[in-house]
Design a protein around this motif. Structure first.
Motif, mmCIF file in Angstrom:
data_model
loop_
_atom_site.group_PDB
_atom_site.id
_atom_site.type_symbol
_atom_site.label_atom_id
_atom_site.label_comp_id
_atom_site.label_asym_id
_atom_site.label_seq_id
_atom_site.Cartn_x
_atom_site.Cartn_y
_atom_site.Cartn_z
ATOM 1 N N ALA A 177 0.814 -1.210 0.000
ATOM 2 C CA ALA A 177 0.000 0.000 0.000
ATOM 3 C C ALA A 177 0.852 1.267 0.000
ATOM 4 C CB ALA A 177 -0.924 0.004 1.212
ATOM 5 N N GLY A 178 2.190 1.106 0.035
ATOM 6 C CA GLY A 178 3.077 2.262 0.058
ATOM 7 C C GLY A 178 3.339 2.806 1.444
ATOM 8 N N LEU A 179 2.914 2.069 2.491
ATOM 9 C CA LEU A 179 3.132 2.490 3.877
ATOM 10 C C LEU A 179 4.445 1.889 4.368
ATOM 11 C CD1 LEU A 179 -0.520 1.813 5.142
ATOM 12 C CD2 LEU A 179 0.442 3.977 4.314
ATOM 13 N N ASP A 180 5.551 2.384 3.841
ATOM 14 C CA ASP A 180 6.846 1.751 4.062
ATOM 15 C C ASP A 180 7.255 1.728 5.530
ATOM 16 O OD1 ASP A 180 7.062 1.238 1.388
ATOM 17 O OD2 ASP A 180 8.379 2.924 0.935
ATOM 18 N N GLN A 181 7.171 2.876 6.196
ATOM 19 C CA GLN A 181 7.578 2.934 7.599
ATOM 20 C C GLN A 181 6.677 2.062 8.463
ATOM 21 O OE1 GLN A 181 10.358 4.798 9.003
ATOM 22 N NE2 GLN A 181 9.847 3.322 10.603
ATOM 23 N N ARG A 182 5.386 2.104 8.185
ATOM 24 C CA ARG A 182 4.428 1.285 8.956
ATOM 25 C C ARG A 182 4.725 -0.192 8.742
ATOM 26 N NH1 ARG A 182 2.021 -0.288 12.749
ATOM 27 N NH2 ARG A 182 -0.226 -0.397 13.035
ATOM 28 N N ALA A 183 5.058 -0.588 7.533
ATOM 29 C CA ALA A 183 5.377 -1.989 7.254
ATOM 30 C C ALA A 183 6.568 -2.439 8.084
ATOM 31 C CB ALA A 183 5.661 -2.172 5.760
ATOM 32 N N GLU A 184 7.597 -1.616 8.171
ATOM 33 C CA GLU A 184 8.770 -2.000 8.959
ATOM 34 C C GLU A 184 8.402 -2.165 10.428
ATOM 35 O OE1 GLU A 184 13.310 -0.727 10.067
ATOM 36 O OE2 GLU A 184 12.513 -0.550 8.042
ATOM 37 N N GLU A 185 7.622 -1.249 10.956
ATOM 38 C CA GLU A 185 7.201 -1.352 12.359
ATOM 39 C C GLU A 185 6.435 -2.647 12.606
ATOM 40 O OE1 GLU A 185 4.908 2.153 12.746
ATOM 41 O OE2 GLU A 185 6.639 3.519 12.847
#
Length: 412
Positions: A177-185
């Motif tokens: 979805a393009g939520l890169d920082q959220r994905a890492e968390e």
């Protein structure tokens, strides 16, 4: 110092190495020779000896290199050490706390696992932008259930293991979805849950997922380090299909850092691991790992290494039997075929394939297909004088957003 701690094992390993008269660099070279894959460096040996990481996957090779029994090396590592795997400085995760509240039973964990698998199957046919909202709510609810619930120790461990599986799916969806920082968390949270549950395979899968994510957003060195760390996290007792997946991610990371020999060797390790799968029951999240998926990764690696004559036949064969309902994956795999055709100096065919990629991706809320569409168009631009190519660039070039990354590799 606690028995079996990473630090204690590191001191013992340094003692064995010095007794054998080997430098850290020489020991790293021997491990690479014995294993057939150059993933260990002098710096890795230093990390082991300082207790920063536990070399679980490499224990049999260390035993041979240092002329000590494998049983003795394994005795020097405790079950507690195996739960933690790689050091917290590589993949830190939030602690899980529990307070008294709603009584949770095994049936609720079973229900959660069912919902997780439904989410996996939905991800096969829907893009991240379509699923991110429900997926994030599902994860938040599961974490809240653990933190506020009242349950037995056995149910608590099962719930943590389920949360780790859910985090892998939701992290993947968030990334798409393009939520890169959220994905890492989310991936880090999943690693923490898996380690607390004692599920080494799930922890390794999450570390590998984080590695793949970091590689694909441009943080190549970190991605490679994490991909190698996932092999160690999983250990030598990981299910064959899991080990194959871990080595595939290592191969991808090596290809993206232009280390051709290491990438090809890692592909071989993935194939060898999958060949040991005898139909035994594996964790549900490995359902998609098969020869076809390894063939796709092999082709992608060859594309990244600019070896189109190897990549094109592989991708053509796989795409000929691919399920067209998996639209996102179809678009992604066609994008690698288009790049390979351009590298093979077949601009007309590359343009024809690119058009399919761009048409499939046009209304798809997927960060992955958006990135790949930009890559395809960039690869076609040197052939702008070819009419078929010019039509594609002129028709779709203004519709594709070019990703912009900050200094840490995050897309903005």
């Amino acid at each position: 110092m606690p028995s079996g701690s990473n630090e204690e094992f590191g001191v013992y390993l340094a003692h064995l190495r010095r007794r054998a008269g080997k430098s850290q660099r020489r020991l790293a070279e021997i491990l690479c020779d014995l294993s057939g894959c150059p993933t260990v460096t002098r710096h890795e040996i230093s990390r082991y000896e300082r207790g920063r990481r536990m070399p679980r996957y490499w224990l049999p090779y260390l035993a041979e290199a240092l002329e000590v029994s494998l049983d003795e090396l394994e005795r020097r590592t405790s079950a507690e050490s195996f739960v933690h795997g790689i050091s917290e400085d590589v993949v830190p995760g939030p602690p899980f706390g529990v307070s008294t509240g709603r009584r949770i039973g095994a049936d609720m964990v079973t229900d959660l696992l069912t919902r997780i698998h439904r989410l996996r199957l939905a991800d096969d046919v829907l893009a991240g932008g379509d699923l991110a909202g429900p997926a994030l709510r599902e994860l938040d609810a599961a974490v809240a259930l653990h933190r506020t619930g009242d349950f037995s120790e056995q149910v608590g461990r099962a719930l943590l293991a389920a949360i780790s599986e859910l985090a892998q799916v939701v992290g993947w969806i968030a990334s798409d979805a393009g939520l890169d920082q959220r994905a890492e968390e989310i991936y880090r949270l999943g690693v923490s849950a898996a380690r607390e549950a004692g599920d080494r395979t799930s922890a390794a899968n999450l570390v590998g997922s984080l590695a793949y994510h970091r590689t694909n957003v441009g943080a190549l060195e970190t991605g490679l380090e994490l991909a190698v760390a996932a092999i160690e996290e999983g250990g030598r007792r990981a299910p064959p299909r899991a080990e194959a997946l871990f080595w595939d991610r290592v191969a991808w990371a090596y290809a993206k850092t232009e280390q051709a020999s290491a990438a090809i060797q890692a592909l071989g390790r993935a194939s060898e691991a999958l060949s040991r799968h005898g139909g035994e029951e594996d964790p549900a999240y490995l359902y998609w790992v098969d020869e076809g998926e390894l063939q796709i990764m092999e082709a992608r690696v060859h594309v990244e290494l600019r070896r189109p004559l190897r990549a094109v036949p592989l991708l053509t064969e796989v795409l000929g039997r691919y399920d067209s309902t998996h639209t996102r994956e179809l678009a992604l795999y066609l994008s690698w075929l288009s790049v390979a055709l351009a590298d093979a100096n077949e601009p007309e065919e590359a343009a024809h394939t690119a058009r399919r990629v761009l048409e499939l991706s046009a209304d798809m809320p997927s960060g992955r297909t958006a990135r790949r569409s930009q890559v395809v168009l960039a690869r076609l631009r040197p052939f702008h004088d070819v009419p078929e190519v010019r039509d594609v660039i002129d028709g779709y070039g203004c519709r594709v957003r070019e990703p912009v990354h900050d200094a840490q590799g995050w897309e903005r």
